[in-house]
Design a protein around this motif. Structure first.
Motif, PDB file in Angstrom:
ATOM      1  N   THR A  67       0.938  -1.184   0.000  1.00  0.00           N
ATOM      2  CA  THR A  67       0.015   0.114  -0.285  1.00  0.00           C
ATOM      3  C   THR A  67       0.868   1.345  -0.037  1.00  0.00           C
ATOM      4  OG1 THR A  67      -0.182   0.040   2.433  1.00  0.00           O
ATOM      5  CG2 THR A  67      -1.927  -1.125   1.268  1.00  0.00           C
ATOM      6  N   ASP A  68       2.026   1.199   0.549  1.00  0.00           N
ATOM      7  CA  ASP A  68       2.936   2.311   0.627  1.00  0.00           C
ATOM      8  C   ASP A  68       3.178   2.905  -0.820  1.00  0.00           C
ATOM      9  OD1 ASP A  68       2.631   2.538   3.061  1.00  0.00           O
ATOM     10  OD2 ASP A  68       4.647   1.663   3.821  1.00  0.00           O
ATOM     11  N   GLN A  69       3.274   1.845  -1.635  1.00  0.00           N
ATOM     12  CA  GLN A  69       3.838   2.095  -3.197  1.00  0.00           C
ATOM     13  C   GLN A  69       2.669   2.983  -3.856  1.00  0.00           C
ATOM     14  OE1 GLN A  69       6.598   1.646  -4.859  1.00  0.00           O
ATOM     15  NE2 GLN A  69       7.188   0.779  -2.545  1.00  0.00           N
ATOM     16  N   TYR A  70       1.502   2.736  -3.263  1.00  0.00           N
ATOM     17  CA  TYR A  70       0.375   3.698  -3.845  1.00  0.00           C
ATOM     18  C   TYR A  70       0.428   4.856  -3.073  1.00  0.00           C
ATOM     19  CZ  TYR A  70      -1.923  -0.250  -6.395  1.00  0.00           C
ATOM     20  OH  TYR A  70      -1.999  -1.411  -7.111  1.00  0.00           O
ATOM     21  N   ALA A  71       0.543   5.161  -2.051  1.00  0.00           N
ATOM     22  CA  ALA A  71       0.952   6.456  -1.257  1.00  0.00           C
ATOM     23  C   ALA A  71       1.875   7.155  -1.900  1.00  0.00           C
ATOM     24  CB  ALA A  71       1.087   6.182   0.307  1.00  0.00           C
ATOM     25  N   ILE A  72       3.048   6.424  -2.250  1.00  0.00           N
ATOM     26  CA  ILE A  72       4.062   7.481  -2.990  1.00  0.00           C
ATOM     27  C   ILE A  72       3.605   7.786  -4.509  1.00  0.00           C
ATOM     28  CG2 ILE A  72       6.478   6.945  -3.703  1.00  0.00           C
ATOM     29  CD1 ILE A  72       6.985   5.302  -1.538  1.00  0.00           C
ATOM     30  N   GLN A  73       2.658   6.850  -4.979  1.00  0.00           N
ATOM     31  CA  GLN A  73       2.430   7.234  -6.455  1.00  0.00           C
ATOM     32  C   GLN A  73       1.657   8.432  -6.484  1.00  0.00           C
ATOM     33  OE1 GLN A  73       1.402   3.547  -8.489  1.00  0.00           O
ATOM     34  NE2 GLN A  73      -0.505   4.627  -9.141  1.00  0.00           N
ATOM     35  N   ASP A  74       0.580   8.313  -5.421  1.00  0.00           N
ATOM     36  CA  ASP A  74      -0.517   9.488  -5.331  1.00  0.00           C
ATOM     37  C   ASP A  74       0.132  10.470  -4.592  1.00  0.00           C
ATOM     38  OD1 ASP A  74      -2.015   7.319  -6.788  1.00  0.00           O
ATOM     39  OD2 ASP A  74      -3.204   6.878  -5.052  1.00  0.00           O
ATOM     40  N   GLN A  75       1.035  10.596  -4.151  1.00  0.00           N
ATOM     41  CA  GLN A  75       1.671  11.749  -3.263  1.00  0.00           C
ATOM     42  C   GLN A  75       0.846  11.860  -2.101  1.00  0.00           C
ATOM     43  OE1 GLN A  75       2.930  14.959  -5.580  1.00  0.00           O
ATOM     44  NE2 GLN A  75       4.126  13.680  -7.031  1.00  0.00           N
ATOM     45  N   GLU A  76       0.576  11.045  -1.460  1.00  0.00           N
ATOM     46  CA  GLU A  76      -0.407  11.233  -0.211  1.00  0.00           C
ATOM     47  C   GLU A  76       0.228  11.477   1.115  1.00  0.00           C
ATOM     48  OE1 GLU A  76      -3.280   7.636  -0.172  1.00  0.00           O
ATOM     49  OE2 GLU A  76      -2.513   7.508   1.797  1.00  0.00           O
ATOM     50  N   VAL A  77      -0.569  12.161   1.807  1.00  0.00           N
ATOM     51  CA  VAL A  77      -0.197  12.442   2.912  1.00  0.00           C
ATOM     52  C   VAL A  77      -1.509  12.383   4.056  1.00  0.00           C
ATOM     53  CG1 VAL A  77       0.344  14.773   4.698  1.00  0.00           C
ATOM     54  CG2 VAL A  77       1.236  14.464   2.266  1.00  0.00           C
ATOM     55  N   SER A  78      -1.461  11.576   4.983  1.00  0.00           N
ATOM     56  CA  SER A  78      -2.426  11.436   5.913  1.00  0.00           C
ATOM     57  C   SER A  78      -2.141  11.439   7.323  1.00  0.00           C
ATOM     58  CB  SER A  78      -2.886   9.647   5.725  1.00  0.00           C
ATOM     59  OG  SER A  78      -1.636   9.076   6.371  1.00  0.00           O
TER      60      SER A  78
END
Lengths: 140, 176
Positions: A67-78
């Protein structure tokens, strides 16, 4: 003077139950688990695993790599903000804590943040005097 | 006279040593609080599990009567005084005609527990059905302030700390 000091020590109220450290550890664990910045993701995960058992890091943590790969891809900040935590069960060196959490997520390209409310059953174990995250299950 | 003086010093010394020893023993062993009692915690959990479903369930067929009965049985203080306002904040549609809300408590955690008061966190699921709306579940976390009245508990305050709609996929024998 000695006697009055002794009396003062006796009457000092402690107030908190013996299981409070488990609840405090569960709050910190959920905050660390749900707070993530794609720019510092390795550091964020290391902070989580520092407060977790080896088993948690190996078993549950393995799923985060995906899931972290998607977070990096989407430039996610939670950002996680626990809103409550209560003891469900406690045993010798182990407790289960119900934690309510609000997570605000921003993604590149999405003007409005997404806010999610979730509930988790968090297992905390005491290992060598430290309180560690051992498991976390979402309550659907 | 000198002997009496030394006897007094000895008695005071023994008393001081005894007081310090007692204090050390008392502070070194953990003080058990009400919240440490499994029986007390279970009492709160069982009350919350019994109280929340009738307080948050509604059936248009039975109308307000069951809600009023639940309020009179389980609520006190601010919750009793502002019952309608408080529950309508959680489920605005609850009191509309032809709407059914069926509440279940999945987990209860103790946040604080003393002789006459307690704070509990409950994970509550409400399945909301209506002839027109989609089939939904509202998953909520509710903080409850409890007061011990006589030998039982009553809910004095009710705070929703988070809730989220979950869309359910109805089975064949459930209304769509």
């Amino acid at each position: 003077m000695i006697a009055s000091t002794a009396v003062g020590m006796i009457s000092r109220p402690t107030g908190l139950p013996s299981w409070q450290p488990y609840v405090d550890a569960a709050l910190v664990s959920i905050r660390n688990l749900s707070t993530l910045d794609y720019r510092t993701i390795e550091e964020d995960r290391r902070r989580l695993y520092d407060g977790a058992t080896r088993e948690f890091a190996m078993n549950v943590g393995a799923g985060y790599r995906y899931t972290d790969q998607y977070a990096i891809q989407d430039q996610e900040v939670s950002t996680g903000e626990p809103t409550g935590a209560g003891l469900v069960a406690v045993g010798e060196d182990i407790a289960i804590v119900l934690v309510a959490n609000t997570v605000t997520i921003t993604r590149e390209g999405s003007p409005e943040p997404t806010v999610r409310y979730n509930r988790n059953l968090v297992t905390i174990v005491r290992v060598d005097g430290d309180y560690k995250l051992d498991d976390c299950k979402a309550v659907w | 006279m000198k002997r009496l003086w030394w006897a007094l010093v000895a008695v005071l010394s023994i008393a001081a040593v005894a007081a310090v020893s007692f204090a050390v023993v008392q502070t070194s062993k953990p003080t058990e609080t009400v919240a440490d009692s499994l029986e007390e915690r279970q009492g709160v959990v069982h009350f919350v599990e019994a109280a929340l479903p009738p307080l948050l369930s509604y059936d248009a067929a039975t109308g307000d009567a069951t809600l009023t009965e639940a309020r009179d049985r389980f609520a006190t203080g601010a919750l009793r005084d502002e019952f309608r306002t408080q529950i309508s904040q959680l489920v605005p549609t609850t009191l509309e005609p032809s709407v059914t809300s069926e509440a279940t408590v999945s987990n209860v955690g103790i946040e604080a527990l003393a002789e006459t008061s307690a704070v509990a966190l409950a994970a509550v699921d409400q399945v909301i059905t209506s002839p027109t709306a989609e089939f939904h579940k509202l998953a909520s976390s509710i903080r409850l302030a409890l007061e011990r009245v006589d030998d039982g508990w009553l809910i004095a305050e009710f705070t929703v700390v988070g809730s989220e709609w979950v869309k359910l996929v109805p089975s064949d024998d459930e209304p769509a």
